[in-house]
Motif scaffolding. Structure first.
Motif, mmCIF file in Angstrom:
data_model
loop_
_atom_site.group_PDB
_atom_site.id
_atom_site.type_symbol
_atom_site.label_atom_id
_atom_site.label_comp_id
_atom_site.label_asym_id
_atom_site.label_seq_id
_atom_site.Cartn_x
_atom_site.Cartn_y
_atom_site.Cartn_z
ATOM 1 N N VAL A 174 -11.179 50.233 47.311
ATOM 2 C CA VAL A 174 -9.917 49.861 47.954
ATOM 3 C C VAL A 174 -8.809 50.733 47.374
ATOM 4 O O VAL A 174 -8.696 50.881 46.155
ATOM 5 N N ILE A 175 -7.987 51.295 48.266
ATOM 6 C CA ILE A 175 -6.811 52.051 47.827
ATOM 7 C C ILE A 175 -5.575 51.466 48.494
ATOM 8 O O ILE A 175 -5.525 51.317 49.721
ATOM 9 N N ASN A 176 -4.599 51.115 47.682
ATOM 10 C CA ASN A 176 -3.293 50.692 48.174
ATOM 11 C C ASN A 176 -2.331 51.872 48.015
ATOM 12 O O ASN A 176 -2.056 52.315 46.900
ATOM 13 N N VAL A 177 -1.826 52.368 49.125
ATOM 14 C CA VAL A 177 -0.921 53.516 49.109
ATOM 15 C C VAL A 177 0.508 53.020 48.919
ATOM 16 O O VAL A 177 1.025 52.274 49.761
ATOM 17 N N THR A 178 1.136 53.409 47.832
ATOM 18 C CA THR A 178 2.520 52.986 47.592
ATOM 19 C C THR A 178 3.454 54.197 47.727
ATOM 20 O O THR A 178 3.534 54.797 48.781
ATOM 21 N N THR A 179 4.115 54.626 46.657
ATOM 22 C CA THR A 179 5.098 55.701 46.784
ATOM 23 C C THR A 179 5.522 56.195 45.407
ATOM 24 O O THR A 179 5.427 55.456 44.407
ATOM 25 N N ASP A 180 6.026 57.421 45.355
ATOM 26 C CA ASP A 180 6.619 57.934 44.120
ATOM 27 C C ASP A 180 7.891 57.186 43.747
ATOM 28 O O ASP A 180 8.332 57.223 42.600
ATOM 29 N N LYS A 181 8.482 56.486 44.709
ATOM 30 C CA LYS A 181 9.739 55.780 44.454
ATOM 31 C C LYS A 181 9.533 54.433 43.755
ATOM 32 O O LYS A 181 10.503 53.710 43.503
ATOM 33 N N CYS A 182 8.282 54.102 43.434
ATOM 34 C CA CYS A 182 8.027 52.820 42.749
ATOM 35 C C CYS A 182 8.432 52.867 41.280
ATOM 36 O O CYS A 182 8.501 51.824 40.624
ATOM 37 N N ALA A 189 -2.123 54.573 44.919
ATOM 38 C CA ALA A 189 -1.832 55.998 45.049
ATOM 39 C C ALA A 189 -0.349 56.187 45.324
ATOM 40 O O ALA A 189 0.210 55.567 46.238
ATOM 41 N N ARG A 190 0.277 57.045 44.524
ATOM 42 C CA ARG A 190 1.718 57.276 44.599
ATOM 43 C C ARG A 190 1.957 58.745 44.935
ATOM 44 O O ARG A 190 1.761 59.621 44.099
ATOM 45 N N VAL A 233 -3.193 62.797 51.770
ATOM 46 C CA VAL A 233 -4.284 62.143 52.495
ATOM 47 C C VAL A 233 -5.640 62.529 51.893
ATOM 48 O O VAL A 233 -6.493 61.673 51.633
ATOM 49 N N CYS A 234 -5.832 63.812 51.636
ATOM 50 C CA CYS A 234 -7.113 64.248 51.071
ATOM 51 C C CYS A 234 -7.245 63.817 49.607
ATOM 52 O O CYS A 234 -8.359 63.565 49.135
ATOM 53 N N GLY A 235 -6.132 63.699 48.910
ATOM 54 C CA GLY A 235 -6.167 63.142 47.557
ATOM 55 C C GLY A 235 -6.635 61.701 47.562
ATOM 56 O O GLY A 235 -7.457 61.287 46.722
ATOM 57 N N TYR A 236 -6.148 60.912 48.517
ATOM 58 C CA TYR A 236 -6.572 59.518 48.613
ATOM 59 C C TYR A 236 -8.083 59.427 48.884
ATOM 60 O O TYR A 236 -8.779 58.571 48.316
ATOM 61 N N LEU A 237 -8.573 60.289 49.755
ATOM 62 C CA LEU A 237 -9.988 60.237 50.106
ATOM 63 C C LEU A 237 -10.874 60.686 48.944
ATOM 64 O O LEU A 237 -11.957 60.129 48.736
ATOM 65 N N LEU A 238 -10.412 61.670 48.191
ATOM 66 C CA LEU A 238 -11.152 62.063 46.992
ATOM 67 C C LEU A 238 -11.193 60.908 45.999
ATOM 68 O O LEU A 238 -12.241 60.623 45.390
ATOM 69 N N LEU A 239 -10.070 60.209 45.851
ATOM 70 C CA LEU A 239 -10.021 59.040 44.973
ATOM 71 C C LEU A 239 -10.988 57.964 45.460
ATOM 72 O O LEU A 239 -11.684 57.330 44.649
ATOM 73 N N ALA A 240 -11.077 57.753 46.771
ATOM 74 C CA ALA A 240 -12.002 56.761 47.319
ATOM 75 C C ALA A 240 -13.450 57.122 46.983
ATOM 76 O O ALA A 240 -14.259 56.248 46.645
ATOM 77 N N GLU A 241 -13.783 58.405 47.073
ATOM 78 C CA GLU A 241 -15.132 58.845 46.687
ATOM 79 C C GLU A 241 -15.423 58.501 45.225
ATOM 80 O O GLU A 241 -16.511 58.015 44.886
ATOM 81 N N LYS A 242 -14.447 58.763 44.367
ATOM 82 C CA LYS A 242 -14.631 58.497 42.937
ATOM 83 C C LYS A 242 -14.772 56.997 42.679
ATOM 84 O O LYS A 242 -15.602 56.560 41.861
ATOM 85 N N LEU A 243 -13.967 56.186 43.352
ATOM 86 C CA LEU A 243 -14.043 54.732 43.197
ATOM 87 C C LEU A 243 -15.417 54.220 43.625
ATOM 88 O O LEU A 243 -15.969 53.300 43.011
ATOM 89 N N SER A 291 -10.399 52.830 38.587
ATOM 90 C CA SER A 291 -9.541 51.749 39.080
ATOM 91 C C SER A 291 -8.228 51.712 38.298
ATOM 92 O O SER A 291 -8.114 51.029 37.270
ATOM 93 N N SER A 292 -7.254 52.430 38.788
ATOM 94 C CA SER A 292 -5.935 52.483 38.150
ATOM 95 C C SER A 292 -4.960 53.121 39.136
ATOM 96 O O SER A 292 -5.279 53.266 40.320
ATOM 97 N N SER A 293 -3.801 53.520 38.680
ATOM 98 C CA SER A 293 -2.805 54.158 39.542
ATOM 99 C C SER A 293 -2.886 55.678 39.400
ATOM 100 O O SER A 293 -3.216 56.200 38.333
ATOM 101 N N TRP A 294 -2.532 56.386 40.499
ATOM 102 C CA TRP A 294 -2.673 57.843 40.536
ATOM 103 C C TRP A 294 -1.502 58.481 41.268
ATOM 104 O O TRP A 294 -1.124 58.040 42.356
#
Length: 363
Positions: A132-140, A195-196, A243-253, A261-264
């Motif tokens: 599971v990836i929750n996409v947030t933002t650099d502004k967090c 993911a930020r 987008v491709c960063g998120y998908l690479l992270l999903a592969e790793k998860l 399992s952390s923030s990126w």
């Protein structure tokens, strides 16, 4: 960078799939061979990338729904029986969060709770979701206007309701991960990450109040571009980078959920953190046709002056890195917009850009 064999026939439940970023995510997943169930409100702009590219026809299932409706989200996810969940649905605008803070918090905070409640229920009654990836933002991050990039260990905060609600979404994710899906304790162990990303740009963004869409509207109409906050510095990057960063992270998860399992952070190279005025001048130059801009008064709401990400964690631990320079990103935006202006087949243009990006990443 991405393993096409991994994604072939993977079932992905994607919230927010009708938005600008969600539409690019659908196109990339389609190119990789995944089966996507999209859950989102109808497109919020006219035109929209989702409609221009005929994305509904590429999906395994298309559901018009609101993450504020807990039962609706749960039913949709149970029917989809996904392998992977990517949560992108959000109220994504700083300006709108001042106009309607209630909807912003309901969507960005309680919407996240509802998605995780749906995942929790699904984990009890059917085959397990593994990532599971929750996409947030650099502004967090709590913005302290300092000159170095924010790291994943820095304090969360957010001055405006949008940024603050995304910091809350980060905390909700961490709580669910620790309370219900903790490795070594929970019966159903899921790799869960946030993911930020920095300020994404790309063809097909028509959102009012964002710099590049506002610039392109002015250029297409032959109008002079007006800037409200010319000296603000942001981490600009093409949408395919995140987008491709998120998908690479999903592969790793999927392969090692406990480790990843952390923030990126996913942002551009340090030299591509540029001012609003620099971006505007460069885009006008690339557009040609006597494009010009002018600087107006101050912004009607608070905006941070300096924002930059430190992406060392993703670079060293995921093997991710930015592929396109800011110049290449702007070239891709101009190429896409010129194709739109010439009424070309926009799904083909997007898939061409995706293919070029993925091949460059493999070189």
């Amino acid at each position: 960078m991405l393993d096409k064999g991994f994604w072939k026939s993977k079932k992905v439940f994607l919230t927010g799939h009708t938005g600008f970023k969600g539409s690019w995510m659908c196109l990339v997943l389609h190119a990789l061979g995944a089966q996507v169930t999209g859950y989102s409100l109808a497109p919020q702009t006219k035109p929209s990338l989702f409609q221009l590219c005929g994305i509904e026809a590429l999906l395994h299932s298309h559901i018009c729904g609101d993450v504020r409706n807990k039962d609706d989200v749960t039913n949709a996810l149970l029917v989809a029986q996904p392998d992977i969940v990517i949560h992108m649905a959000a109220q994504p605008l700083v300006g709108m969060s001042y106009v309607d803070p209630l909807t912003t918090y309901e969507t960005n905070v309680m919407g996240t709770v509802h998605v995780f409640e749906a995942i929790r229920k699904a984990s009890l009654v059917q085959a397990p979701i593994k990532a599971v990836i929750n996409v947030t933002t650099d502004k967090c991050y709590e913005n302290k206007e300092w000159s170095w990039g924010y790291r994943e260990v820095d304090t969360l905060g957010g001055h405006d309701p949008y940024s603050n609600s995304k910091a809350c979404s980060e905390l909700v994710t961490a709580s669910y991960r620790q309370s219900f899906f903790r490795f070594g304790a929970a019966a159903h162990q899921i790799g869960i990450a946030t993911a930020r990303a920095g300020n994404v740009i790309g063809g097909g963004d028509w959102t009012e109040g964002r710099l590049i869409p506002d610039l392109l509207r002015s250029l297409l109409n032959g109008e002079k571009v007006v800037l409200r906050h010319p000296y603000a510095i942001r981490p600009w990057q093409h949408v395919l980078e995140s987008v491709c960063g998120y998908l690479l992270l999903a592969e790793k998860l999927w392969k090692d959920g406990q480790r990843y399992s952390s923030s990126w952070n996913f942002g551009p190279s340090p030299e591509d953190a540029k001012t609003v005025e620099w971006i505007t001048a460069r885009l006008c130059e690339k557009w040609g046709a006597e494009a010009s801009y002018q600087i107006t008064g101050s912004s009607p709401f608070h905006e941070a002056t300096y924002l930059k990400l430190d992406c060392s964690k993703a670079i060293t631990q995921l093997g991710w890195r930015p592929r396109w320079s800011l110049e290449q990103a702007l070239d891709a935006v101009v190429e896409w917009t010129r194709a739109y202006q010439q009424k070309k087949e926009m799904q083909h243009i997007c898939l061409e850009q995706i293919d070029h990006y993925l091949k460059e990443g493999a070189s």
